[in-house]
Motif scaffolding. Sequence first.
Motif, PDB file in Angstrom:
ATOM      1  N   ASP A 113      -7.276   3.019   2.802  1.00  0.00           N
ATOM      2  CA  ASP A 113      -6.027   2.323   3.056  1.00  0.00           C
ATOM      3  C   ASP A 113      -6.224   0.817   2.881  1.00  0.00           C
ATOM      4  N   VAL A 114      -5.146   0.082   2.648  1.00  0.00           N
ATOM      5  CA  VAL A 114      -5.198  -1.337   2.321  1.00  0.00           C
ATOM      6  C   VAL A 114      -6.001  -2.146   3.336  1.00  0.00           C
ATOM      7  N   ARG A 115      -5.752  -1.970   4.604  1.00  0.00           N
ATOM      8  CA  ARG A 115      -6.420  -2.770   5.639  1.00  0.00           C
ATOM      9  C   ARG A 115      -7.564  -2.026   6.318  1.00  0.00           C
TER      10      ARG A 115
END
Length: 120
Positions: A113-115
């Motif tokens: 996931d992005v973060r």
Amino acid sequence: MKNYFFILVLGICVSCAETQMSPAMTAQKVVESFYSKDNSQLKKYTTSASYETFLSVQDMFESQNSSASNFKVLDESMDDKTAWVKFSTNFEDNPETFKLIQEDGMWKVTETDVREKSPF
């Protein structure tokens, strides 16, 4: 007669059962199938989204002999549903990390996931 039947059933069960690979073994399979361009194996051990991502960048790399990967696990973390494998290969100068999830009873490499950060 019962013994023969039991042995036959046991033999069928053992031959039909697929042994689940560990996250590290799955990561190695993905790396080697990616660089050798064995896309059937790559698809088997990645999620749908990851498979499409791998395919989109695969042509930028030359096909390599998978036996020359020198795959080495540097660190590994696992819970019930998610695993992380940090590894090195002859194909890349810096270590890489894969996130894996359980899907269809197998460990599969998936996208981060992005973060989301790895535990290493």
